[in-house]
Design a protein around this motif. Structure first.
Motif, PDB file in Angstrom:
ATOM      1  N   ALA A  47      47.383  51.006  36.993  1.00  0.00           N
ATOM      2  CA  ALA A  47      47.664  49.511  36.859  1.00  0.00           C
ATOM      3  C   ALA A  47      48.589  49.208  37.999  1.00  0.00           C
ATOM      4  CB  ALA A  47      48.431  49.254  35.563  1.00  0.00           C
ATOM      5  N   SER A  49      49.839  44.968  39.619  1.00  0.00           N
ATOM      6  CA  SER A  49      49.880  43.609  39.551  1.00  0.00           C
ATOM      7  C   SER A  49      49.348  42.827  40.628  1.00  0.00           C
ATOM      8  CB  SER A  49      51.205  43.080  38.998  1.00  0.00           C
ATOM      9  OG  SER A  49      52.240  43.230  39.794  1.00  0.00           O
ATOM     10  N   HIS A  59      53.635  42.809  34.285  1.00  0.00           N
ATOM     11  CA  HIS A  59      53.265  44.010  33.996  1.00  0.00           C
ATOM     12  C   HIS A  59      54.430  44.664  33.363  1.00  0.00           C
ATOM     13  CE1 HIS A  59      51.739  48.148  36.186  1.00  0.00           C
ATOM     14  NE2 HIS A  59      51.829  48.061  34.727  1.00  0.00           N
ATOM     15  N   ASP A  62      54.498  43.834  29.712  1.00  0.00           N
ATOM     16  CA  ASP A  62      53.604  44.340  28.750  1.00  0.00           C
ATOM     17  C   ASP A  62      53.954  45.865  28.630  1.00  0.00           C
ATOM     18  OD1 ASP A  62      52.047  42.002  28.933  1.00  0.00           O
ATOM     19  OD2 ASP A  62      50.717  42.734  30.502  1.00  0.00           O
ATOM     20  N   THR A  63      54.733  46.519  29.626  1.00  0.00           N
ATOM     21  CA  THR A  63      54.989  47.855  29.537  1.00  0.00           C
ATOM     22  C   THR A  63      56.038  48.028  28.422  1.00  0.00           C
ATOM     23  OG1 THR A  63      54.536  48.163  31.846  1.00  0.00           O
ATOM     24  CG2 THR A  63      55.908  49.938  30.767  1.00  0.00           C
ATOM     25  N   THR A  80      56.922  48.917  37.954  1.00  0.00           N
ATOM     26  CA  THR A  80      55.667  47.813  38.440  1.00  0.00           C
ATOM     27  C   THR A  80      56.122  47.202  39.590  1.00  0.00           C
ATOM     28  OG1 THR A  80      57.319  46.213  37.212  1.00  0.00           O
ATOM     29  CG2 THR A  80      55.581  47.292  35.934  1.00  0.00           C
ATOM     30  N   ARG A 109      40.408  45.343  32.808  1.00  0.00           N
ATOM     31  CA  ARG A 109      41.388  45.015  31.949  1.00  0.00           C
ATOM     32  C   ARG A 109      41.441  46.136  30.791  1.00  0.00           C
ATOM     33  NH1 ARG A 109      42.530  39.308  29.157  1.00  0.00           N
ATOM     34  NH2 ARG A 109      44.335  39.943  27.891  1.00  0.00           N
ATOM     35  N   HIS A 113      47.207  45.301  28.356  1.00  0.00           N
ATOM     36  CA  HIS A 113      47.464  44.454  29.689  1.00  0.00           C
ATOM     37  C   HIS A 113      47.310  42.866  29.355  1.00  0.00           C
ATOM     38  CE1 HIS A 113      48.430  47.623  32.184  1.00  0.00           C
ATOM     39  NE2 HIS A 113      47.571  48.534  31.445  1.00  0.00           N
ATOM     40  N   ASN A 366      49.158  53.284  33.149  1.00  0.00           N
ATOM     41  CA  ASN A 366      50.412  53.348  33.919  1.00  0.00           C
ATOM     42  C   ASN A 366      51.050  54.796  34.347  1.00  0.00           C
ATOM     43  OD1 ASN A 366      51.398  50.782  33.844  1.00  0.00           O
ATOM     44  ND2 ASN A 366      52.909  50.824  32.195  1.00  0.00           N
TER      45      ASN A 366
END
Ligand SMILES: Cc1cc2nc3c(=O)[nH]c(=O)nc-3n(C[C@H](O)[C@H](O)[C@H](O)COP(=O)(O)OP(=O)(O)OC[C@H]3O[C@@H](n4cnc5c(N)ncnc54)[C@H](O)[C@@H]3O)c2cc1C
Length: 512
Positions: A47, A49, A59, A62-63, A80, A109, A113, A366
């Protein structure tokens, strides 16, 4: 004697070796060959961005959200932001990510995410492509030592000064180093059901524990819903992307099992799907993936197709038997933001480390990124720290004592410390397999390896018993909700016993 001794040759270990200058002598030890690791199995991607309109902050949000109020906000931000810079640099240096006709990275995707940000290489062979890249660019100052199992970390005067290792011929020797780095990966093979490589036996946890380091968040084990399972044996992962393409979860009669469980059915959050499949297995019988509606399955999922057909299952015409399995370990050896553990000169990176970026549950794709980011940070740290170590006289005993590994340990981990756990199952496991400090040198090499499996298992069970709530991937059916009393608290284990540390959980808005 080496400047840096790296235990593990997955993405974390190789990125560190690659990030250190050629003036240093570096050893990379792997207990099997260079491609036996979880990195080699990583299918989904990594992953970052990088797409239009995406941003490291998004990002990070979301994490944090996946981490169930347990991720370390500042470190997530590092992950990130610095992760994006590393991916851009790897792209410019020619790592062959899959690309569009215009030459831009092809982005996928994945669950949770908020946008398309998963880069992949070789279709579903991202991890293998990373290994090939790093092995190709690794220079001569890096000495690769395959089939070298680290049995013990050597600690003298409170500092880690190297390792005791068994080579391919069964000989034991010591390797001294200015800095020793654990990059030993995950723990999946402690369970009878797993997606992990056979090398993922949690050695790093036990090595660190016996060296006196603090470990944290060990109760947080992520279970993947769909591990191909035949006659009770795990045979690798069937990626979430297959359900994303329309595969259904069905019983032997072809009826969908997610009906009435979650409105998103097969695409519900990973934990919910995994628990539903496990409950179905325990109460009603086997569960299958029906992927027959997916067009060009072989083209879209070449590795999965090959894995299925090697087992004489044709995914385009037959049901694929699946069951949840241990997949990823969020917790591990406690580190600071540079990879330093609580033992001087001992460091941890990759899946074995607990950097706090995953919190109680990892956001998909991740973990490869974590391996890259914290390996690079550690390289900078080691360069600042310097290399001023004087070789010591070290005599290690060649012990012969035996330790009998309980034959049902993996099964008991699955049944009692697995995806559905509670106070009763955990107490039963702990009573039968209590956490214990071993004098490793008294034992023969094979028995030390078994001790590491045992210790890693009982460390996880101990932590799971101590956290009296459900959060993220840690689900206890005696306390099925998250408790505010546990928010921001970590369970820390070490030779000194257990303590409850604090995790820097802050409002997302104030940190990012
Ligand atoms: C099937 C599968 C699919 C995955 N898909 C993705 C994905 O798409 N995206 C993502 O981000 N993550 C994914 N993950 C997770 C990710 O692959 C791992 O978290 C990551 O690769 C771990 O890297 P690592 O370098 O920490 O450890 P590993 O790659 O597992 O390497 C560990 C190394 O340590 C060595 N080692 C262990 N013990 C010893 C010892 N005692 N002595 C000497 N050497 C030792 C091993 O030989 C090995 O070289 C997936 C995992 C699996 C299992």
């Amino acid at each position: 004697m080496f400047d840096v001794c790296i235990i593990g040759g997955g993405i974390a270990g190789l990125m560190l070796a690659h990030s250190l200058p050629s003036s240093l002598s570096i050893a990379v030890l792997t207990k099997e060959d260079s491609f036996s690791s979880n990195t080699a199995l990583a299918q989904g991607g990594i992953a970052a961005s990088i797409g239009p309109g995406d941003h490291p902050t998004s990002h990070a949000m979301d994490t944090l959200s996946a981490g169930a109020e347990h991720a370390h906000a500042k470190r997530v931000n590092l992950l990130t932001t610095e992760g994006l810079a590393i991916i851009e640099s790897l792209l410019s240096r020619g790592l062959p990510f899959d690309a569009t006709e215009e030459g831009l990275p092809l982005l996928g995707r994945e669950a949770a995410h908020s946008t398309k940000r998963i880069l992949h290489a070789g279709g579903d062979q991202t991890g293998k492509m990373f290994l090939q890249y790093f092995l190709a660019v690794t220079e001569d100052h890096v000495k690769r030592l395959p089939y070298s199992s680290v049995l013990e970390l050597i600690v003298r005067d409170g500092e880690c000064v190297g390792v005791c290792v068994e080579d391919a011929l069964g000989n034991r020797s010591t390797i001294q180093a200015h800095h020793t780095v654990l990059a030993t990966g995950g723990i999946g093979q402690l369970y009878s059901q797993t997606s992990n490589s056979f090398v993922a036996t949690g050695d790093g946890l036990s090595l660190a524990f016996h060296a006196g380091a603090v470990l944290e968040d060990l109760e947080f084990v992520q279970f993947h819903p769909t591990v191909l399972t035949l006659h009770g044996q795990s045979h690798g992962l069937i990626s979430e992307a297959v359900r994303g393409e329309g595969a259904l979860l069905v019983n032997a009669a072809g009826q969908r099992i997610m009906t009435g469980i979650h409105p998103l059915m097969e695409l519900a959050p990973r934990d919910i799907v995994a628990r539903a499949i496990e409950r179905h297995w325990q109460q009603k019988g086997p569960v299958f993936l029906d992927a027959q509606s997916i067009e060009q399955f072989e083209l879209k999922f070449p590795s999965i197709f090959k894995n299925c057909t090697d087992l004489h299952i044709d995914p385009e015409r037959e049901l694929i038997p699946v069951r949840p399995g241990a997949h990823f370990h969020m917790g591990g050896v406690q580190t600071d933001e540079w990879g330093a553990t609580t033992v001087p000169r001992l460091y941890a990176i990759g899946e074995v480390a607990s950097t706090g970026v995953h919190g109680a549950n990892r956001l998909a794709s991740n973990s490869l990124l974590e391996g890259l980011v914290f390996a690079k940070r550690l390289a900078s740290k080691l360069l600042c720290t310097g290399f001023n170590f004087v070789e010591k006289e070290i005599h290690l005993a060649d012990g012969t004592k035996e330790f009998i590994l309980p034959a049902d340990l993996q099964l008991r981990m699955t049944q009692q410390v697995g995806i559905l756990r509670n106070v009763e199952t955990l107490q039963k496991f702990n009573a039968d397999f209590p956490l214990h400090r071993f004098d490793l040198q008294q034992y023969s090499s094979q028995h030390i390896k078994d001790i590491h499996r045992y210790t890693a298992s009982s460390l996880i069970a101990t932590a799971a018993l101590l956290r009296k709530e459900s959060r993220g991937a840690h689900y206890r059916d005696d306390t099925p909700e998250a408790s505010t009393q546990w928010t921001g608290k970590t369970v820390e284990l070490s030779l000194a016993g257990h303590t409850f540390g604090k995790r820097l959980v802050q409002q997302k808005e104030t940190v990012l």
